[in-house]
Design an enzyme around this catalytic site. Structure first.
Site, mmCIF file in Angstrom:
data_model
loop_
_atom_site.group_PDB
_atom_site.id
_atom_site.type_symbol
_atom_site.label_atom_id
_atom_site.label_comp_id
_atom_site.label_asym_id
_atom_site.label_seq_id
_atom_site.Cartn_x
_atom_site.Cartn_y
_atom_site.Cartn_z
ATOM 1 N N SER A 28 0.817 -1.208 0.000
ATOM 2 C CA SER A 28 0.000 0.000 0.000
ATOM 3 C C SER A 28 0.859 1.271 0.000
ATOM 4 C CB SER A 28 -0.949 -0.005 1.199
ATOM 5 O OG SER A 28 -0.227 -0.201 2.398
ATOM 6 N N THR A 29 2.025 1.239 0.614
ATOM 7 C CA THR A 29 2.894 2.432 0.612
ATOM 8 C C THR A 29 3.492 2.628 -0.779
ATOM 9 O OG1 THR A 29 3.439 1.749 2.871
ATOM 10 C CG2 THR A 29 4.647 3.630 1.993
ATOM 11 N N GLU A 105 10.907 -9.384 -4.327
ATOM 12 C CA GLU A 105 11.435 -8.139 -3.757
ATOM 13 C C GLU A 105 12.915 -8.287 -3.450
ATOM 14 O OE1 GLU A 105 7.340 -6.502 -1.657
ATOM 15 O OE2 GLU A 105 8.689 -7.737 -0.493
HETATM 16 C C1 5RP Z 1 5.159 -7.005 0.438
HETATM 17 C C2 5RP Z 1 5.954 -6.214 1.402
HETATM 18 C C3 5RP Z 1 5.471 -4.843 1.698
HETATM 19 O O1 5RP Z 1 6.466 -3.948 1.354
HETATM 20 C C4 5RP Z 1 5.184 -4.726 3.156
HETATM 21 O O2 5RP Z 1 4.242 -5.736 3.498
HETATM 22 C C5 5RP Z 1 4.642 -3.350 3.526
HETATM 23 O O3 5RP Z 1 3.372 -3.187 2.968
HETATM 24 P P1 5RP Z 1 2.499 -1.891 3.197
HETATM 25 O O4 5RP Z 1 3.187 -0.771 2.525
HETATM 26 O O5 5RP Z 1 1.162 -2.239 2.588
HETATM 27 O O6 5RP Z 1 2.383 -1.671 4.689
HETATM 28 O O7 5RP Z 1 6.964 -6.628 1.906
HETATM 29 O O8 5RP Z 1 5.681 -8.300 0.278
#
Ligand code: 5RP
Length: 231
Positions: A28-29, A105
């Protein structure tokens, strides 16, 4: 919290220059970062960018926003990778993967000259594993055989499932994720990473150690807190 994620996501745009090859994280970020990137491209403030998405979801969003995408092997090394995190400790080590994209990632980050993390203040912890479980991607074959091994390492393991169906969650790579909860946090992240990665059937863990160069955190006052790794 969404406003603080937006603040961090948009702040990461200042790390981007025209012509860069960029790893695009997941979550989401990161969606806010993608929005900012798409706008900058549409308005001509940035040009000639190439992105490598870390998930099908990010690829779809980038496509909607007109961000050009490439396969990882076509553009390595990357100039930059931008991604979110589930936990960030004081030495900028991370837990990632609650979104299930940890393997891609990590593959993208290992090809990036610089890794910038975007987060809200709720992600900052004194010790990894105190707020979030540690996601571990495992091949579906024999996944239950790891459970005792994980328990011996001090974890309470739980297979990630999809919604209420109870069906195992599948990563974009067709694997399962076991989330490991450590009742007192993770005392030795490096030792744990070594133990987990040494086990056949474990594909990757959500421990991102010694990789983040800069963490940008949106704060309630509207400013950005910048934390840089000591050289
Ligand atoms: C996905 C991730 C995301 O970067 C992590 O979960 C953070 O997510 P959000 O920005 O929604 O809090 O590692 O695999």
């Amino acid at each position: 919290m969404e406003d603080l994620k937006r603040l961090a996501g948009r702040a990461a745009l200042r790390e981007v220059e025209s012509g860069m090859k960029i790893g695009l994280g997941t979550g989401s970020t990161v969606r806010h970062f993608l929005d900012a990137l798409g706008e900058a491209l549409a308005q001509g403030e940035l040009r000639d960018l190439l992105g490598v998405p870390t998930s099908e979801a990010t690829a779809a969003r980038a496509h909607e926003l007109g961000i050009p995408l490439q396969e990882l092997h076509e553009v390595v090394p990357l100039d930059l990778a931008v991604d979110g995190a589930d936990e960030v400790d004081p030495s900028l080590d991370l837990i990632k993967g609650l979104g299930g994209a940890l393997l891609r990632e990590k593959m993208v980050v290992q090809e990036a000259r610089r890794f910038v993390v975007i987060a809200d203040p709720g992600k900052m912890v004194r010790r990894l594993g105190t707020q979030a479980p540690l996601p571990v991607e495992v091949v579906p074959f024999g996944w239950r055989s790891h459970l005792t091994f994980f328990q011996v390492l001090g974890a309470q393991p739980r297979l990630r499932t999809r919604g209420e169906s109870g069906e195992p969650f599948l990563t974009d790579n067709g694997n399962h994720v076991v989330d490991l909860t450590f009742p007192n946090g993770i005392s030795d992240p490096r030792g744990l990473q070594e133990s987990l990665r040494g086990r056949a059937g474990v594909v990757e863990t959500g421990l991102f150690l010694d990789s983040a160069a800069l963490v940008l955190v949106g704060t309630a006052g509207g400013s950005i807190s910048r934390m840089e790794r000591n050289p």
